[in-house]
Write a protein that holds these residues in place. Sequence first.
Motif, PDB file in Angstrom:
ATOM      1  N   ILE A  14      -4.870   5.780   3.132  1.00 26.41           N
ATOM      2  CA  ILE A  14      -4.059   4.667   2.810  1.00 26.41           C
ATOM      3  C   ILE A  14      -4.664   3.983   1.408  1.00 26.41           C
ATOM      4  CG2 ILE A  14      -3.065   2.622   3.291  1.00 26.41           C
ATOM      5  CD1 ILE A  14      -3.355   3.346   6.202  1.00 26.41           C
ATOM      6  N   VAL A  15      -3.668   3.852   0.524  1.00 27.29           N
ATOM      7  CA  VAL A  15      -4.304   3.108  -1.001  1.00 27.29           C
ATOM      8  C   VAL A  15      -3.669   1.678  -0.876  1.00 27.29           C
ATOM      9  CG1 VAL A  15      -4.216   3.107  -3.326  1.00 27.29           C
ATOM     10  CG2 VAL A  15      -4.158   5.404  -2.149  1.00 27.29           C
ATOM     11  N   TYR A  16      -4.886   0.935  -0.542  1.00 22.61           N
ATOM     12  CA  TYR A  16      -4.626  -0.685  -0.834  1.00 22.61           C
ATOM     13  C   TYR A  16      -4.722  -1.257  -2.283  1.00 22.61           C
ATOM     14  CZ  TYR A  16      -4.361  -0.715   4.243  1.00 22.61           C
ATOM     15  OH  TYR A  16      -4.180  -0.307   5.669  1.00 22.61           O
ATOM     16  N   ARG A  17      -4.095  -2.063  -2.492  1.00 28.53           N
ATOM     17  CA  ARG A  17      -4.082  -2.732  -4.045  1.00 28.53           C
ATOM     18  C   ARG A  17      -4.250  -4.218  -3.961  1.00 28.53           C
ATOM     19  NH1 ARG A  17       0.006   1.162  -3.378  1.00 28.53           N
ATOM     20  NH2 ARG A  17      -0.143   3.089  -4.546  1.00 28.53           N
ATOM     21  N   ASP A  18      -4.783  -4.654  -5.002  1.00 34.29           N
ATOM     22  CA  ASP A  18      -5.205  -5.931  -5.185  1.00 34.29           C
ATOM     23  C   ASP A  18      -4.085  -6.549  -6.361  1.00 34.29           C
ATOM     24  OD1 ASP A  18      -6.339  -5.184  -7.502  1.00 34.29           O
ATOM     25  OD2 ASP A  18      -8.238  -6.197  -7.463  1.00 34.29           O
ATOM     26  N   ALA A  41       0.874  -1.189  -0.010  1.00 33.82           N
ATOM     27  CA  ALA A  41      -0.023   0.037  -0.013  1.00 33.82           C
ATOM     28  C   ALA A  41       0.816   1.405  -0.022  1.00 33.82           C
ATOM     29  CB  ALA A  41      -0.794  -0.224   1.315  1.00 33.82           C
ATOM     30  N   SER A  42       0.161   2.376  -0.196  1.00 30.70           N
ATOM     31  CA  SER A  42       1.061   3.716  -0.081  1.00 30.70           C
ATOM     32  C   SER A  42       0.097   4.769   0.648  1.00 30.70           C
ATOM     33  CB  SER A  42       1.295   4.080  -1.488  1.00 30.70           C
ATOM     34  OG  SER A  42       0.087   4.453  -2.422  1.00 30.70           O
ATOM     35  N   ILE A  43       0.828   5.627   1.220  1.00 26.99           N
ATOM     36  CA  ILE A  43       0.093   6.841   1.874  1.00 26.99           C
ATOM     37  C   ILE A  43      -0.047   7.944   0.751  1.00 26.99           C
ATOM     38  CG2 ILE A  43       0.206   8.594   3.681  1.00 26.99           C
ATOM     39  CD1 ILE A  43       1.560   6.502   5.358  1.00 26.99           C
ATOM     40  N   GLU A  44      -1.389   8.387   0.687  1.00 22.59           N
ATOM     41  CA  GLU A  44      -1.886   9.600  -0.353  1.00 22.59           C
ATOM     42  C   GLU A  44      -2.616  10.446   0.491  1.00 22.59           C
ATOM     43  OE1 GLU A  44      -3.430   8.482  -4.068  1.00 22.59           O
ATOM     44  OE2 GLU A  44      -1.690   7.085  -4.635  1.00 22.59           O
ATOM     45  N   PRO A 102       6.262   6.457  -3.520  1.00 17.75           N
ATOM     46  CA  PRO A 102       5.560   6.508  -2.519  1.00 17.75           C
ATOM     47  C   PRO A 102       5.508   5.067  -2.040  1.00 17.75           C
ATOM     48  CG  PRO A 102       4.070   6.611  -4.749  1.00 17.75           C
ATOM     49  CD  PRO A 102       5.486   6.644  -5.105  1.00 17.75           C
ATOM     50  N   GLN A 103       6.093   4.183  -2.520  1.00 14.20           N
ATOM     51  CA  GLN A 103       6.064   2.720  -2.168  1.00 14.20           C
ATOM     52  C   GLN A 103       6.321   2.620  -0.534  1.00 14.20           C
ATOM     53  OE1 GLN A 103       8.671   0.236  -4.361  1.00 14.20           O
ATOM     54  NE2 GLN A 103       7.879   1.046  -6.456  1.00 14.20           N
ATOM     55  N   SER A 104       5.910   1.560   0.154  1.00 15.02           N
ATOM     56  CA  SER A 104       5.910   1.482   1.602  1.00 15.02           C
ATOM     57  C   SER A 104       6.927   0.270   1.906  1.00 15.02           C
ATOM     58  CB  SER A 104       4.623   1.060   2.324  1.00 15.02           C
ATOM     59  OG  SER A 104       3.805   2.511   2.098  1.00 15.02           O
ATOM     60  N   ILE A 153       2.727   3.158   8.069  1.00 20.00           N
ATOM     61  CA  ILE A 153       1.704   2.317   7.371  1.00 20.00           C
ATOM     62  C   ILE A 153       1.780   0.788   7.782  1.00 20.00           C
ATOM     63  CG2 ILE A 153       2.756   2.165   5.305  1.00 20.00           C
ATOM     64  CD1 ILE A 153       0.340   2.180   3.979  1.00 20.00           C
ATOM     65  N   VAL A 154       3.093   0.337   7.919  1.00 21.03           N
ATOM     66  CA  VAL A 154       3.370  -0.984   8.202  1.00 21.03           C
ATOM     67  C   VAL A 154       3.854  -1.234   9.619  1.00 21.03           C
ATOM     68  CG1 VAL A 154       4.629  -3.048   7.381  1.00 21.03           C
ATOM     69  CG2 VAL A 154       4.011  -1.356   5.762  1.00 21.03           C
ATOM     70  N   ASP A 155       3.258  -2.056  10.323  1.00 25.17           N
ATOM     71  CA  ASP A 155       3.834  -2.261  11.823  1.00 25.17           C
ATOM     72  C   ASP A 155       4.517  -3.384  11.768  1.00 25.17           C
ATOM     73  OD1 ASP A 155       1.589  -0.670  12.677  1.00 25.17           O
ATOM     74  OD2 ASP A 155      -0.085  -2.017  13.031  1.00 25.17           O
ATOM     75  N   GLY A 156       5.479  -3.494  13.006  1.00 24.70           N
ATOM     76  CA  GLY A 156       6.520  -4.445  13.000  1.00 24.70           C
ATOM     77  C   GLY A 156       6.065  -5.869  12.866  1.00 24.70           C
TER      78      GLY A 156
END
Length: 411
Positions: A267-271, A260-263, A347-349, A384-387
């Motif tokens: 948060i933009v999630y992708r399939d 995903a990425s932050i805009e 903008p990658q995470s 955006i990504v937790d441990g």
Amino acid sequence: MATEVKVPTLGESITEATIGEWLKQPGEPVKADEPIASLETDKVAVEVPAPVAGVMGAHLAQPGDTVNVGATIAMIEAGAAGAAAAPAAPAKAEAAAPAPAQQAAAPADGEQVMTLSPTVRRLVLEHGLDPSSIRGSGKDGRLTKEDVLAAASAAKDAPTPAAVPSTPAPTAALPEIGGRKEERVRMTRLRQTIAHRLKEAQNSAAILTTFNDVDMTAVMEARAKYKDLFEKKHGVRLGFMGFFVKAACQALKDVPAVNASIEGDEIVYRDYADISVAVSAPNGLVVPVIRDAQTLSVAQVENTIGDFGKRAKDGTLKLEEMKGGTFTISNGGVFGSLMSTPIINPPQSGVLGLHRIEDRPVVRDGQIVIRPMMYLALSYDHRIVDGREAVTFLVAIKNAIEDPTRLLIDL
């Protein structure tokens, strides 16, 4: 009548470029669509073709100058100097016998230069080599960077003629103090962009790196068993990247935050998974994108990566091929890296770093055994990504590589 040479459209959002070098000098004949200059953009080198045939006129911009799309950078004068010179030669054949031979050789040299990539052409000019005298190892006999460097090295090691010492050495103009030298080289636009984006990533994202290691035994055994059949059927070598790309696609489906990425405040999630693969190019690192990698087979992934690598070396990657990735894989292991903390590509995470494989002692079923091990590194945007998600993602990669059957049954 003169025709203007303008900076062509370079792709969406690309508004300017830097003059890399002029391939044609004033007074030289040019053919329509023949490359006359190379431009360096934020991503790749782009050749500027001649809009018409004629004679190269004045250069209105110099190497290193920044020019905007649509700007006039040179003029092509009407005429056909190359064509006019040829008929004149037979009339004076008896008086000047060597002239026809020189004129006949000139078009051949021109045709050879036209087939060179901007990087190779630059090396040829820097080392003062004749490209027609170098044997090309690329497709259709095309010269590669390695061919030119090998020729330059051979020329350097060859005995020097007595007349050569009168020619100033290329480094004579460099400041020299006590035998120590310095050289200042202007950063290419690509290198400037890389520097800017890497620093931007550190300033805008909360980057954290998590590590794991993976036993490469199963993949190496599969590769050794099927590599000949694979190459015979698909026309490409079976490497490790195909396995890692497929493993990453599966892990991204299980842990969508990494894809995903932050805009703004969303948060933009992708399939889908558009995987950027870091490829070494002569002027720096580029990251072409494997579109919809989740739908591709290992063979299709390997073919795509092989094509990217070849065209990155030749400088023929397209701008649109390096835009829109959702996740990056960088393989520093090919250069011998043991461990690293890769930087994400906004903008990658997330970015997965692969490293060299080396035999290490590990414990299996209570016994110390030697296994080919690789360290994995996942750098991710902690906003955006937790441990927990990062560790889960890396474990999914590890499980898929250590047991490739999981990739077939979607586990």
